[in-house]
Design a protein around this motif. Structure first.
Motif, mmCIF file in Angstrom:
data_model
loop_
_atom_site.group_PDB
_atom_site.id
_atom_site.type_symbol
_atom_site.label_atom_id
_atom_site.label_comp_id
_atom_site.label_asym_id
_atom_site.label_seq_id
_atom_site.Cartn_x
_atom_site.Cartn_y
_atom_site.Cartn_z
ATOM 1 N N ALA A 14 0.840 -1.193 0.000
ATOM 2 C CA ALA A 14 0.000 0.000 0.000
ATOM 3 C C ALA A 14 0.882 1.252 0.000
ATOM 4 O O ALA A 14 2.015 1.233 0.492
ATOM 5 N N THR A 15 0.374 2.328 -0.569
ATOM 6 C CA THR A 15 1.106 3.597 -0.595
ATOM 7 C C THR A 15 0.373 4.625 0.245
ATOM 8 O O THR A 15 -0.811 4.457 0.565
ATOM 9 N N GLY A 16 1.075 5.692 0.597
ATOM 10 C CA GLY A 16 0.496 6.699 1.484
ATOM 11 C C GLY A 16 0.051 7.958 0.757
ATOM 12 O O GLY A 16 0.490 8.246 -0.356
ATOM 13 N N THR A 17 -0.833 8.702 1.395
ATOM 14 C CA THR A 17 -1.311 9.970 0.844
ATOM 15 C C THR A 17 -1.117 11.079 1.873
ATOM 16 O O THR A 17 -0.896 10.815 3.062
ATOM 17 N N THR A 18 -1.197 12.290 1.397
ATOM 18 C CA THR A 18 -1.052 13.451 2.272
ATOM 19 C C THR A 18 -1.785 14.625 1.645
ATOM 20 O O THR A 18 -2.184 14.570 0.475
ATOM 21 N N ASP A 19 -1.964 15.685 2.417
ATOM 22 C CA ASP A 19 -2.547 16.924 1.900
ATOM 23 C C ASP A 19 -1.536 18.046 2.144
ATOM 24 O O ASP A 19 -1.421 18.549 3.264
ATOM 25 N N PRO A 20 -0.782 18.431 1.112
ATOM 26 C CA PRO A 20 0.254 19.452 1.293
ATOM 27 C C PRO A 20 -0.287 20.785 1.798
ATOM 28 O O PRO A 20 0.465 21.596 2.355
ATOM 29 N N ARG A 21 -1.591 21.018 1.615
ATOM 30 C CA ARG A 21 -2.163 22.300 2.038
ATOM 31 C C ARG A 21 -2.175 22.462 3.549
ATOM 32 O O ARG A 21 -2.354 23.568 4.053
ATOM 33 N N ARG A 22 -1.975 21.365 4.264
ATOM 34 C CA ARG A 22 -1.898 21.460 5.725
ATOM 35 C C ARG A 22 -0.609 22.134 6.194
ATOM 36 O O ARG A 22 -0.496 22.555 7.338
ATOM 37 N N ILE A 90 5.539 14.329 -4.244
ATOM 38 C CA ILE A 90 4.092 14.085 -4.247
ATOM 39 C C ILE A 90 3.595 14.022 -5.684
ATOM 40 O O ILE A 90 3.882 14.901 -6.497
ATOM 41 N N ALA A 91 2.849 12.972 -5.984
ATOM 42 C CA ALA A 91 2.350 12.746 -7.345
ATOM 43 C C ALA A 91 0.855 12.993 -7.425
ATOM 44 O O ALA A 91 0.131 12.914 -6.422
ATOM 45 N N SER A 92 0.407 13.260 -8.623
ATOM 46 C CA SER A 92 -1.012 13.476 -8.888
ATOM 47 C C SER A 92 -1.817 12.202 -8.647
ATOM 48 O O SER A 92 -1.321 11.087 -8.856
ATOM 49 N N THR A 93 -3.057 12.382 -8.254
ATOM 50 C CA THR A 93 -3.955 11.232 -8.117
ATOM 51 C C THR A 93 -4.360 10.688 -9.482
ATOM 52 O O THR A 93 -5.071 9.692 -9.567
#
Length: 419
Positions: A14-22, A90-93
């Motif tokens: 599995a890979t992880g996600t994040t929200d850079p806007r935080r 960080i890559a695009s969805t």
């Protein structure tokens, strides 16, 4: 020996996600689909973005050796392997991120598999949407991959890496060759932005002749050759593909007659630099009205016009005039009205015309070699995933491979695979 065919999801973590806007004040490297070089299958460009400016699609954290598969327009096969310098980017969805479970799958083996026709064909069965054709991450993860033992995977990767290295060297040579023509232009005519040689400045429209038009559909039973924008390789500035059609099949845009040494310039998405010089083989054929066609007066000065179209300055001028956000384009008038410095001396133009043709002749010879290298690589790629590529090596290591396959099968609780 037949290898098991295993869904990719069973061999990946599995890979992880994040929200850079935080973290609005922290910058990050962003990988978008447009940054993928589809020819060389690599990440060509990234963008440094502040978290506050992060696109809504910037969510997926990638690691070294992850494989990125564009889920948009899968027929274009925009895939790439994440290099070490982009670890943590960080890559695009818009990508499905594949992270090989290294005890089961060599990351480069997975990467090479995503470049094969069977992989692309598997995705095309699930495409949805006409204007924005796409598949889902699930569709990618469900594709079955031939799964030999790790040692054989590694051997396949070693062979394919060697062949791929030849393609990369060829691409580097092409990039150097692409700089020859602009260098010749600057030497002969100077920088059009500053006009250091003080040439007269004139609109391009004053340097060209009118062209003819015809509607091929008026002769429905006759064949003609059609040059569309997609048939021009903007990276090297040549026509790489043209279609032979019956008049009855003529697209509504197939209207402009081209002659040898005409310069064709795509008026759609000018940043793609889809410009070319028409070779003899397409003389008196038809091109799309999506091109602005420049025909040098009396057939002299086509080299100037073509080399000009390959300059970044020229591309920047058209980009500045482009209209439309989703479909940026310029008009023929935008090209014709562009003022450029050039000499009135016909002898200078004749000399430069000859040099341009010599450069393009050498370029054609390089392309022939490149095509042979590409064909060899595609053959190796096909053989790699059918088992033919390493058949002799496998015979020598059969005993060890059978033991390794049994071990792998236990890890995934697979039984009854054929040998």
């Amino acid at each position: 020996m037949r290898w098991p065919q295993v869904p990719i999801r069973q061999l990946c973590d599995a890979t992880g996600t994040t929200d850079p806007r935080r973290k609005p004040g922290v910058s990050f490297r962003y990988i978008d689909i447009s940054g993928i070089d589809r020819d060389m299958k690599r990440i060509a460009t990234t963008v440094d973005i502040l978290g506050s400016d992060a696109p809504s699609r910037a969510r997926q954290i990638v690691q070294t050796s992850d494989v990125l598969v564009s889920t948009v327009r899968p027929n274009l096969n925009a895939v790439a392997s994440v290099p070490e310098e982009l670890d943590g980017a960080i890559a695009s969805t818009g990508f499905c991120v594949l992270r090989a479970r290294k005890k089961l799958l060599v990351p480069r083996y997975l990467f090479f598999f995503t470049r094969t026709e069977p992989f692309v064909a598997s995705l095309l069965q699930h495409v949805r949407g006409a204007n924005y054709p796409a598949v889902t991450d699930r569709n990618v993860l469900d594709v079955r991959i031939p799964w030999p033992p790790l040692s054989e995977q590694q051997r396949i990767v070693e062979i394919l890496d060697q062949a791929d290295a030849l393609r990369k060297k060829r691409a580097e040579a092409d990039a150097k060759a692409a700089r020859i023509l602009p260098a010749l232009f600057y030497k002969m005519f100077g920088d059009p932005a500053t006009n250091p040689k003080g040439w007269p400045v004139k609109p391009i429209g004053e340097q060209i002749e009118d062209i003819e038009r015809r509607d091929p559909s008026a002769q429905p039973g006759e064949l003609f050759t059609y040059i569309d924008i997609a048939g021009v390789n903007g990276q090297i500035g040549v026509i790489t593909d043209a279609k032979t059609l019956m008049g009855a099949e003529a697209p509504s845009r197939a209207r402009q007659i081209v002659r040898v040494n005409d310069v064709i310039i795509s008026t759609v998405r000018p940043y793609l630099r889809a410009t070319a010089l028409v070779p003899m083989q397409y003389d008196n054929q038809i091109c799309s009205t999506g091109f602005c066609v420049l025909r040098a007066k009396a057939g002299i000065g086509f080299g100037f016009l073509y080399a000009l179209s390959r300059l970044q300055w020229f591309t920047d001028q058209l980009n500045a005039r482009a209209r439309g956000a989703s479909y940026p384009a310029v008009t023929d008038a935008d090209v014709f009205n562009l003022r450029v410095p050039q000499p009135n001396d016909l002898d200078i133009h004749k000399s430069f015309d000859k040099r341009v043709l010599d450069v393009l002749l050498q370029q054609e010879k390089r392309r022939e070699v490149a095509d042979k290298i590409d064909n060899l690589f595609e053959t190796l790629l096909h053989r790699a995933f059918t088992g033919d590529l390493t058949a002799q090596w496998r015979e020598v290591h059969m005993k060890e491979l059978l033991q390794e396959m049994e071990h792998q099968a236990r890890q995934l609780n697979l039984r009854g695979h054929e040998a």
